[in-house]
Design a protein around this motif. Structure first.
Motif, short mmCIF file in Angstrom:
data_model
loop_
_atom_site.label_atom_id
_atom_site.label_comp_id
_atom_site.label_asym_id
_atom_site.label_seq_id
_atom_site.Cartn_x
_atom_site.Cartn_y
_atom_site.Cartn_z
N ASP A 53 0.85 -1.19 0.00
CA ASP A 53 0.00 0.00 0.00
C ASP A 53 0.89 1.24 0.00
OD1 ASP A 53 -2.23 -1.63 0.18
OD2 ASP A 53 -2.71 -1.08 2.25
N TYR A 54 0.29 2.37 -0.35
CA TYR A 54 0.99 3.65 -0.31
C TYR A 54 0.41 4.51 0.79
CZ TYR A 54 3.07 2.70 -4.89
OH TYR A 54 3.78 2.15 -5.92
N LEU A 55 1.27 5.34 1.37
CA LEU A 55 0.87 6.29 2.39
C LEU A 55 1.47 7.64 2.01
CD1 LEU A 55 -0.54 6.47 5.24
CD2 LEU A 55 1.74 6.26 6.19
N PHE A 56 0.69 8.70 2.13
CA PHE A 56 1.21 10.04 1.85
C PHE A 56 1.94 10.54 3.08
CE2 PHE A 56 0.96 14.67 1.34
CZ PHE A 56 1.51 14.78 0.07
N VAL A 57 3.25 10.58 3.01
CA VAL A 57 4.07 11.01 4.14
C VAL A 57 5.32 11.71 3.59
CG1 VAL A 57 5.24 8.78 4.35
CG2 VAL A 57 5.13 10.26 6.30
N GLY A 58 5.73 12.78 4.24
CA GLY A 58 6.91 13.51 3.77
C GLY A 58 6.71 14.15 2.41
N ASN A 59 5.48 14.64 2.14
CA ASN A 59 5.12 15.29 0.88
C ASN A 59 5.28 14.39 -0.35
OD1 ASN A 59 4.32 17.70 2.03
ND2 ASN A 59 6.41 18.49 2.04
N ALA A 60 5.14 13.09 -0.16
CA ALA A 60 5.20 12.15 -1.27
C ALA A 60 4.41 10.89 -0.92
CB ALA A 60 6.65 11.78 -1.58
N PHE A 61 3.99 10.19 -1.96
CA PHE A 61 3.36 8.88 -1.74
C PHE A 61 4.49 7.87 -1.63
CE2 PHE A 61 -0.10 11.21 -3.73
CZ PHE A 61 -1.14 10.88 -2.89
N ARG A 62 4.51 7.16 -0.52
CA ARG A 62 5.59 6.19 -0.28
C ARG A 62 4.99 4.80 -0.10
NH1 ARG A 62 9.90 9.48 0.22
NH2 ARG A 62 9.48 11.55 1.08
N ARG A 63 5.64 3.83 -0.75
CA ARG A 63 5.17 2.44 -0.70
C ARG A 63 5.65 1.78 0.59
NH1 ARG A 63 4.00 -0.83 -5.59
NH2 ARG A 63 3.22 -2.75 -4.72
N ILE A 64 4.74 1.07 1.24
CA ILE A 64 5.08 0.36 2.47
C ILE A 64 5.87 -0.88 2.08
CG2 ILE A 64 4.14 -0.83 4.47
CD1 ILE A 64 1.64 1.03 4.15
N ALA A 65 7.12 -0.95 2.54
CA ALA A 65 8.01 -2.06 2.20
C ALA A 65 7.89 -3.21 3.19
CB ALA A 65 9.45 -1.59 2.12
N ASP A 66 7.58 -2.87 4.45
CA ASP A 66 7.48 -3.87 5.50
C ASP A 66 6.71 -3.23 6.66
OD1 ASP A 66 7.79 -6.27 6.79
OD2 ASP A 66 9.95 -6.10 7.09
N MET A 67 6.30 -4.03 7.61
CA MET A 67 5.64 -3.48 8.79
C MET A 67 5.84 -4.41 9.96
SD MET A 67 1.55 -4.00 8.22
CE MET A 67 1.47 -3.46 6.55
N ARG A 68 5.70 -3.84 11.14
CA ARG A 68 5.81 -4.58 12.39
C ARG A 68 4.59 -4.29 13.24
NH1 ARG A 68 9.24 -6.35 9.65
NH2 ARG A 68 11.47 -6.38 9.98
N SER A 69 4.14 -5.30 13.97
CA SER A 69 3.04 -5.10 14.91
C SER A 69 3.62 -4.64 16.24
CB SER A 69 2.28 -6.40 15.10
OG SER A 69 1.30 -6.25 16.09
N ASP A 70 3.01 -3.62 16.78
CA ASP A 70 3.43 -3.12 18.09
C ASP A 70 2.48 -3.59 19.18
OD1 ASP A 70 5.47 -1.85 16.83
OD2 ASP A 70 4.58 0.14 16.91
N GLY A 71 1.76 -4.67 18.91
CA GLY A 71 0.78 -5.18 19.86
C GLY A 71 -0.53 -4.43 19.73
N GLY A 72 -1.59 -5.10 20.02
CA GLY A 72 -2.90 -4.45 19.90
C GLY A 72 -3.18 -4.04 18.48
N SER A 73 -3.55 -2.79 18.31
CA SER A 73 -3.90 -2.32 16.98
C SER A 73 -2.93 -1.26 16.48
CB SER A 73 -5.32 -1.75 17.00
OG SER A 73 -5.38 -0.65 17.88
N ARG A 74 -1.67 -1.37 16.86
CA ARG A 74 -0.65 -0.44 16.37
C ARG A 74 0.28 -1.14 15.40
NH1 ARG A 74 1.91 3.24 20.92
NH2 ARG A 74 3.61 2.77 19.51
N ARG A 75 0.64 -0.43 14.34
CA ARG A 75 1.58 -0.97 13.36
C ARG A 75 2.66 0.07 13.09
NH1 ARG A 75 -1.28 -4.67 14.26
NH2 ARG A 75 -2.37 -6.07 12.88
N THR A 76 3.89 -0.40 12.94
CA THR A 76 4.97 0.46 12.49
C THR A 76 5.19 0.15 11.02
OG1 THR A 76 6.01 0.55 14.67
CG2 THR A 76 7.40 1.08 12.78
N LEU A 77 4.97 1.15 10.17
CA LEU A 77 5.12 0.99 8.73
C LEU A 77 6.54 1.37 8.34
CD1 LEU A 77 1.78 2.73 7.69
CD2 LEU A 77 2.17 0.34 8.31
#
Length: 80
Positions: A33-57
């Motif tokens: 997926d893409y997320l608009f961050v840092g004034n650009a659309f950036r593709r999520i390369a990987d993610m980690r679960s921080d427990g519960g419903s938090r994710r580090t993209l």
């Protein structure tokens, strides 16, 4: 003396080709997926679960972003 100019609205680049925007909770965000961050659309390369419903993209060209609530992401048609 000084002239006040109307500020231009920030320019947002075009969305990734064919990607559809949707507000998704952290558990429904996918790698690719893409997320608009840092004034650009950036593709999520990987993610980690921080427990519960938090994710580090994790991105290839930006620092990681932690999401803990519904976020607008852009999903390309080939991202399954």
């Amino acid at each position: 003396m000084y002239e006040r100019r109307a500020s231009e609205p920030p320019r947002i680049p075009p969305t990734p080709p064919g990607a559809t925007a949707a507000t998704r909770p952290p558990g429904e965000i996918k790698v690719g997926d893409y997320l608009f961050v840092g004034n650009a659309f950036r593709r999520i390369a990987d993610m980690r679960s921080d427990g519960g419903s938090r994710r580090t993209l994790i991105f290839n060209d930006h620092r990681p972003v932690t999401v803990s609530q519904s976020t607008v992401t852009y999903r390309p048609p080939n991202c399954t």
